[in-house]
Every structure is written in structure tokens, then in C-alpha cells.
Design an enzyme around this catalytic site. Structure first.
Site, PDB file in Angstrom:
ATOM      1  N   ARG A  85       0.815  -1.207   0.000  1.00 47.59           N
ATOM      2  CA  ARG A  85       0.000   0.000   0.000  1.00 47.59           C
ATOM      3  C   ARG A  85       0.853   1.263   0.000  1.00 47.59           C
ATOM      4  O   ARG A  85       0.529   2.237  -0.635  1.00 47.59           O
ATOM      5  CB  ARG A  85      -0.909   0.003   1.227  1.00 47.59           C
ATOM      6  CG  ARG A  85      -1.742   1.246   1.328  1.00 47.59           C
ATOM      7  CD  ARG A  85      -2.266   1.457   2.723  1.00 47.59           C
ATOM      8  NE  ARG A  85      -3.315   0.546   3.072  1.00 47.59           N
ATOM      9  CZ  ARG A  85      -3.688   0.305   4.331  1.00 47.59           C
ATOM     10  NH1 ARG A  85      -3.073   0.892   5.327  1.00 47.59           N
ATOM     11  NH2 ARG A  85      -4.665  -0.540   4.581  1.00 47.59           N
ATOM     12  N   TYR A  86       1.947   1.235   0.782  1.00 47.45           N
ATOM     13  CA  TYR A  86       2.840   2.387   0.886  1.00 47.45           C
ATOM     14  C   TYR A  86       4.087   2.106   0.057  1.00 47.45           C
ATOM     15  O   TYR A  86       4.490   0.944  -0.082  1.00 47.45           O
ATOM     16  CB  TYR A  86       3.258   2.595   2.341  1.00 47.45           C
ATOM     17  CG  TYR A  86       2.127   2.903   3.295  1.00 47.45           C
ATOM     18  CD1 TYR A  86       1.529   4.162   3.300  1.00 47.45           C
ATOM     19  CD2 TYR A  86       1.668   1.956   4.198  1.00 47.45           C
ATOM     20  CE1 TYR A  86       0.499   4.458   4.197  1.00 47.45           C
ATOM     21  CE2 TYR A  86       0.639   2.237   5.092  1.00 47.45           C
ATOM     22  CZ  TYR A  86       0.065   3.492   5.086  1.00 47.45           C
ATOM     23  OH  TYR A  86      -0.937   3.780   5.972  1.00 47.45           O
ATOM     24  N   ARG A  89       7.110   0.104   2.165  1.00 51.32           N
ATOM     25  CA  ARG A  89       6.921  -1.034   3.075  1.00 51.32           C
ATOM     26  C   ARG A  89       5.777  -1.930   2.619  1.00 51.32           C
ATOM     27  O   ARG A  89       4.822  -1.461   2.010  1.00 51.32           O
ATOM     28  CB  ARG A  89       6.707  -0.575   4.514  1.00 51.32           C
ATOM     29  CG  ARG A  89       5.607   0.450   4.723  1.00 51.32           C
ATOM     30  CD  ARG A  89       6.018   1.342   5.920  1.00 51.32           C
ATOM     31  NE  ARG A  89       4.949   2.190   6.436  1.00 51.32           N
ATOM     32  CZ  ARG A  89       4.621   3.359   5.895  1.00 51.32           C
ATOM     33  NH1 ARG A  89       5.213   3.786   4.803  1.00 51.32           N
ATOM     34  NH2 ARG A  89       3.674   4.086   6.444  1.00 51.32           N
ATOM     35  N   CYS A  98      -4.194 -18.009  14.547  1.00 57.07           N
ATOM     36  CA  CYS A  98      -3.864 -17.250  15.746  1.00 57.07           C
ATOM     37  C   CYS A  98      -4.153 -18.138  16.934  1.00 57.07           C
ATOM     38  O   CYS A  98      -4.912 -19.104  16.823  1.00 57.07           O
ATOM     39  CB  CYS A  98      -4.723 -15.983  15.846  1.00 57.07           C
ATOM     40  SG  CYS A  98      -4.541 -14.911  14.411  1.00 57.07           S
ATOM     41  N   CYS A 102      -9.689 -13.279  17.831  1.00 60.88           N
ATOM     42  CA  CYS A 102     -10.321 -12.107  18.427  1.00 60.88           C
ATOM     43  C   CYS A 102     -11.604 -11.829  17.657  1.00 60.88           C
ATOM     44  O   CYS A 102     -11.600 -11.803  16.426  1.00 60.88           O
ATOM     45  CB  CYS A 102      -9.392 -10.899  18.334  1.00 60.88           C
ATOM     46  SG  CYS A 102      -7.720 -11.262  18.903  1.00 60.88           S
ATOM     47  N   CYS A 105     -11.568  -8.963  14.987  1.00 55.56           N
ATOM     48  CA  CYS A 105     -10.417  -8.965  14.072  1.00 55.56           C
ATOM     49  C   CYS A 105     -10.722  -8.287  12.736  1.00 55.56           C
ATOM     50  O   CYS A 105     -11.748  -8.546  12.115  1.00 55.56           O
ATOM     51  CB  CYS A 105      -9.976 -10.397  13.810  1.00 55.56           C
ATOM     52  SG  CYS A 105      -8.576 -10.472  12.679  1.00 55.56           S
ATOM     53  N   ARG A 107      -9.119  -8.875  10.077  1.00 55.14           N
ATOM     54  CA  ARG A 107      -8.972  -9.872   9.013  1.00 55.14           C
ATOM     55  C   ARG A 107      -9.861 -11.081   9.295  1.00 55.14           C
ATOM     56  O   ARG A 107      -9.524 -12.219   8.989  1.00 55.14           O
ATOM     57  CB  ARG A 107      -7.511 -10.304   8.860  1.00 55.14           C
ATOM     58  CG  ARG A 107      -6.604  -9.148   8.524  1.00 55.14           C
ATOM     59  CD  ARG A 107      -5.521  -9.477   7.503  1.00 55.14           C
ATOM     60  NE  ARG A 107      -4.751  -8.289   7.200  1.00 55.14           N
ATOM     61  CZ  ARG A 107      -3.622  -7.930   7.830  1.00 55.14           C
ATOM     62  NH1 ARG A 107      -3.101  -8.697   8.761  1.00 55.14           N
ATOM     63  NH2 ARG A 107      -3.007  -6.820   7.500  1.00 55.14           N
ATOM     64  N   ASP A 266     -11.821  -0.823  12.333  1.00 51.15           N
ATOM     65  CA  ASP A 266     -12.099  -0.806  10.901  1.00 51.15           C
ATOM     66  C   ASP A 266     -13.560  -1.194  10.669  1.00 51.15           C
ATOM     67  O   ASP A 266     -14.180  -1.841  11.510  1.00 51.15           O
ATOM     68  CB  ASP A 266     -11.170  -1.779  10.175  1.00 51.15           C
ATOM     69  CG  ASP A 266      -9.710  -1.348  10.280  1.00 51.15           C
ATOM     70  OD1 ASP A 266      -9.443  -0.150  10.087  1.00 51.15           O
ATOM     71  OD2 ASP A 266      -8.858  -2.197  10.583  1.00 51.15           O
ATOM     72  N   ASP A 303      -7.652   3.843   9.906  1.00 50.27           N
ATOM     73  CA  ASP A 303      -7.189   3.248   8.649  1.00 50.27           C
ATOM     74  C   ASP A 303      -8.330   3.438   7.651  1.00 50.27           C
ATOM     75  O   ASP A 303      -9.406   2.854   7.819  1.00 50.27           O
ATOM     76  CB  ASP A 303      -6.872   1.767   8.865  1.00 50.27           C
ATOM     77  CG  ASP A 303      -5.726   1.293   7.985  1.00 50.27           C
ATOM     78  OD1 ASP A 303      -5.453   1.973   6.967  1.00 50.27           O
ATOM     79  OD2 ASP A 303      -5.128   0.249   8.290  1.00 50.27           O
ATOM     80  N   LYS A 310      -3.339   4.940   6.787  1.00 50.85           N
ATOM     81  CA  LYS A 310      -3.668   5.338   8.152  1.00 50.85           C
ATOM     82  C   LYS A 310      -3.498   6.844   8.306  1.00 50.85           C
ATOM     83  O   LYS A 310      -2.508   7.403   7.856  1.00 50.85           O
ATOM     84  CB  LYS A 310      -2.736   4.634   9.137  1.00 50.85           C
ATOM     85  CG  LYS A 310      -2.908   3.117   9.145  1.00 50.85           C
ATOM     86  CD  LYS A 310      -1.956   2.472  10.147  1.00 50.85           C
ATOM     87  CE  LYS A 310      -2.046   0.961  10.116  1.00 50.85           C
ATOM     88  NZ  LYS A 310      -1.451   0.378   8.898  1.00 50.85           N
TER      89      LYS A 310
HETATM   90  C1  LIG Z   1      -0.439  -0.452   8.813  1.00 41.47           C
HETATM   91  C2  LIG Z   1       0.155  -0.853   7.567  1.00 41.47           C
HETATM   92  C3  LIG Z   1       1.517  -0.675   7.303  1.00 41.47           C
HETATM   93  C4  LIG Z   1       2.468  -0.104   8.347  1.00 41.47           C
HETATM   94  O1  LIG Z   1       2.163   1.213   8.647  1.00 41.47           O
HETATM   95  P1  LIG Z   1       3.074   2.020   9.676  1.00 41.47           P
HETATM   96  O2  LIG Z   1       2.329   3.294   9.853  1.00 41.47           O
HETATM   97  O3  LIG Z   1       4.418   2.177   9.049  1.00 41.47           O
HETATM   98  O4  LIG Z   1       3.163   1.221  10.932  1.00 41.47           O
HETATM   99  C5  LIG Z   1       2.008  -1.038   6.092  1.00 41.47           C
HETATM  100  N1  LIG Z   1       1.220  -1.563   5.137  1.00 41.47           N
HETATM  101  C6  LIG Z   1      -0.090  -1.756   5.342  1.00 41.47           C
HETATM  102  C7  LIG Z   1      -0.896  -2.349   4.254  1.00 41.47           C
HETATM  103  C8  LIG Z   1      -0.663  -1.428   6.567  1.00 41.47           C
HETATM  104  O5  LIG Z   1      -1.970  -1.645   6.776  1.00 41.47           O
HETATM  105  S1  SF4 Z   2      -6.650  -9.448  15.826  1.00 44.61           S
HETATM  106 FE1  SF4 Z   2      -6.983 -11.028  14.245  1.00 44.61          FE
HETATM  107  S2  SF4 Z   2      -4.957 -11.437  13.403  1.00 44.61           S
HETATM  108 FE2  SF4 Z   2      -4.660 -10.395  15.355  1.00 44.61          FE
HETATM  109  S3  SF4 Z   2      -4.437 -12.042  16.866  1.00 44.61           S
HETATM  110 FE3  SF4 Z   2      -6.589 -11.450  16.858  1.00 44.61          FE
HETATM  111  S4  SF4 Z   2      -7.551 -12.852  15.411  1.00 44.61           S
HETATM  112 FE4  SF4 Z   2      -5.352 -12.923  15.023  1.00 44.61          FE
END
Ligand SMILES: *Cc1c(COP(=O)(O)O)cnc(C)c1O
Ligand code: SF4
Length: 345
Positions: A85-86, A89, A98, A102, A105, A107, A266, A303, A310
Site C-alpha cells: 500500500r505504501y 513497506r 492465531c 479475536c 479482528c 482480518r 475498521d 485506517d 492510516k
Molecule cells: C499499517 C500498515 C503498514 C504499516 O504502517 P506504519 O504506519 O508504518 O506502521 C504497512 N502496510 C499496510 C498495508 C498497513 O496496513
Molecule cells: S486481531 Fe486477528 S490477526 Fe490479530 S491475533 Fe486477533 S484474530 Fe489474530
């Protein structure tokens, strides 16, 4: 509120209580349920902060207005298991397991479902992609929980990344210190220390999660030279008060973990009952800044849907009138501050 109780379907194995998908239970049939013996023992009573985070609730099925993947992680995935996305990174989804699933979550659409996401082939493709993009300096291992991989599998991924010269730092996002602290072994720590600079962001949401066991797990990682950060999710009925957040954030510093992010929830399907207003989040930041150590104050981030990234937000503490600023202190006092700069020729 109606809760489902699990009895006969639980199997205790290796510190993890596996709860099989049960078609008689509509929640676990859709969203997997799993908890550890350690984490379950932190529950003091039904409906408390630990319970709410890990026990399935029928409300998960009532929320159909939201999207399973609001951050468009799928759209930002040029190769499987990699989110770019960025510019500098990427996130690697190295596990879809996991220790505890959670209920909030982000995801939820992925965790606990299907086969392990990253096989040999996916790892090769992800490493090739990163190698081909020299702008990538920071690789974040996520999932699922990367520390649910065994040491050898994790070491293989880290070693692969360390063959790429432009990867400066590696981060691991994990909730294992909170939910399965016995996973942090001396063997794991001595393996991880081969891959510095390595950072770990863990995920504590409530002061009751700070225990002797989780504290020891964090100390072992810190002693391996790994700087520890924490990402907290702001959760209704769990940690949405100034008092709870002060205890959490200052408690984290005491176990050598530096608060990094406070996440606005989210807009993920199945999690609506956990959402607080942004106003609540801002009030919490206002209740932290100045009142407790500045080290204990995380960035409050939203986000943005659609993968826009973010954005950190702050309570409105500044009013600008030309070169005069009206600033609000932590006690609420309004103070004028003159923005004086040396004139440029
Ligand atoms: C959160 C996130 C990051 C890391 O973001 P930082 O602000 O550098 O901690 C990188 N890629 C994605 C897709 C993210 O959701
Ligand atoms: S928030 Fe989602 S990915 Fe993170 S530990 Fe909990 S279940 Fe796993």
C-alpha cells in the site's frame, strides 16, 4: 446479549483449546473460535473485557451492512500474501492462524479459514517481488499470527528477507505474548536475534492482559534486543474509557512495551458491536496526553476504507489567528503562543 457456551467440543492440546466448527452453532460455523487455556483463565466473569474479546456472540452475525475487506487489502495485493500500500513497506501474510481468534479482528475474513496461506511457492513469489522493488525498506510479517509458525518455518522466511539488501528493517505483528505467552521460548528468542534490526509490535487491549506470564514473554523478547511496540484496538465495552487506557498504556511501559498505535475499529463485517465513536477515541487521547508519561501516549489512527492508508488524528488543541496561536493545555487552560520566526532575506 446472548452468549454461546462451549463444553463438549473443546479439545485441549499444547496450551491451545481447539473448538471445532459446529454447524449447530451459527457463529463458529461462520467465524472460527479458538482460545488458549492461558487466555481463558484470565476471564473473571462472563461478559468481562477478556470474555468479550474471545467468546463468540450472535451479534457477529447480525452485522451485514459492512464489508469483509474495507481496506481493500485484496486489491493491493500484487502477489499472493503480500499487501503493498505504501511505497517503502509491505505486509506479508505469513500465517492465517492465531492462538485466539479475536472477535473484532480486521482480518475476520481470513483468519482460521482455509489452508496455510504461505507455502514454498508463495514465499518465493513474495521474495521475488520485494527483490524487484528496491523502494521496499520495511517488511511487516502479519497474518494471522506469524509466531504460530514453528521456529524453522519462521526462520526460513526471515532468512529469505535478509538476503535482500534493501530490506532495512523487519517487523513482526503478534498477539502471542498476550494470548499464548509460553510460545515465547529461549529458542525462539535466540533464533529471532539473528535477524536484527527486528521490531515486534504486540497487541494488548486491556490491563487484565498484563500478567506475570505476558510480562515475562515481553522481557524475553526485549532481552533479545527486540524493541517492542503495541497496537491497541479501541473496543466498546472493553477499553473505551480513559481510566482503562491509562492503566493499559502505563502498564505496558512497565513491561518494556512502548504504545505505538490506538486503532479506530475498521469497518469490518461482523464487528459492529465493538465500534466506538471517533469522539470517544479523541477524548481518550485527551485524557492521556499530559496526564501520563508522554511515552505512554499512542498515535490514534483511522485506517481509511479503500486502502487510502492510516491517518493519525489528535484532539483539536490549536486555533491559529495569524501568527498567534491559541493552545489548549492538558488541564484545559487556553494559552496564547506567538509564532516568532526570523525573517528570511
Ligand atoms: C499499517 C500498515 C503498514 C504499516 O504502517 P506504519 O504506519 O508504518 O506502521 C504497512 N502496510 C499496510 C498495508 C498497513 O496496513
Ligand atoms: S486481531 Fe486477528 S490477526 Fe490479530 S491475533 Fe486477533 S484474530 Fe489474530
Amino acid at each position: 446479549m446472548q452468549y454461546i457456551t462451549y463444553n463438549s467440543t473443546s479439545i485441549y492440546n499444547n496450551g491451545i483449546i481447539y473448538i471445532s466448527k459446529d454447524s449447530r452453532d451459527p457463529v463458529s460455523a461462520r467465524y472460527p473460535v479458538r482460545l488458549t487455556g492461558y487466555y481463558a483463565a484470565l476471564i473473571k466473569q462472563q461478559g468481562d473485557a477478556i470474555w468479550k474479546q474471545c467468546m463468540p456472540d450472535l451479534l457477529e452475525l447480525e452485522d451485514n451492512s459492512q464489508c469483509p475487506d474495507p481496506l481493500d487489502e485484496k486489491g493491493l495485493s500484487p502477489v499472493p500474501c503480500l499487501i503493498h500500500r505504501y511505497p517503502d513497506r509491505v505486509v506479508l501474510l505469513v500465517s492465517n492462524r492465531c492462538a485466539v481468534y479475536c472477535r473484532f479482528c480486521m482480518r475476520k475474513r481470513l483468519v482460521g479459514c482455509g489452508d496455510a496461506p504461505m507455502g514454498e511457492d508463495e514465499l518465493r513469489k513474495a521474495l521475488d517481488y520485494i527483490t524487484a522493488h528496491p523502494s521496499i525498506h520495511d517488511v511487516i510479517l502479519s497474518g494471522g499470527d506469524p509466531l504460530l509458525l514453528d521456529d524453522a518455518s519462521l526462520s526460513k522466511i526471515l532468512a529469505g528477507l535478509r538476503t535482500i539488501p534493501h530490506v532495512a528493517i523487519i517487523r513482526i505483528g503478534t498477539r502471542v505474548p498476550v494470548t499464548l505467552p509460553e510460545r515465547i521460548t529461549p529458542e525462539l528468542c535466540s533464533m529471532l536475534r539473528n535477524f536484527h534490526p527486528l521490531y515486534i509490535n504486540t497487541h494488548f487491549n486491556h490491563p487484565d492482559e498484563i500478567t506475570g506470564e505476558s510480562g515475562t514473554a515481553c522481557a524475553m523478547l526485549a532481552d533479545a534486543g527486540i524493541p517492542l511496540g503495541n497496537q491497541t484496538v479501541l473496543l466498546r465495552g472493553v477499553n473505551d474509557s480513559v481510566e482503562t487506557m491509562r492503566a493499559l498504556m502505563t502498564g505496558l511501559l512497565a513491561i518494556r512495551v512502548r504504545p505505538y498505535y490506538l486503532h479506530q475499529m475498521d469497518l469490518v463485517q461482523g464487528t459492529a458491536h465493538f465500534r466506538t465513536s471517533v469522539r470517544t477515541g479523541l477524548e481518550i487521547i485527551r485524557g492521556l496526553r499530559g496526564h501520563v508519561s508522554g511515552m505512554a501516549v499512542p498515535h490514534y489512527v483511522i485506517d481509511l476504507p479503500g486502502g487510502k492508508g492510516k491517518v493519525a488524528i489528535l484532539p483539536d488543541n490549536v486555533e491559529m489567528q495569524g501568527d498567534t496561536l491559541l493552545l489548549r493545555t492538558y488541564t484545559g487552560e487556553l494559552v496564547t503562543y506567538q509564532d516568532i520566526t526570523t525573517p528570511q532575506e
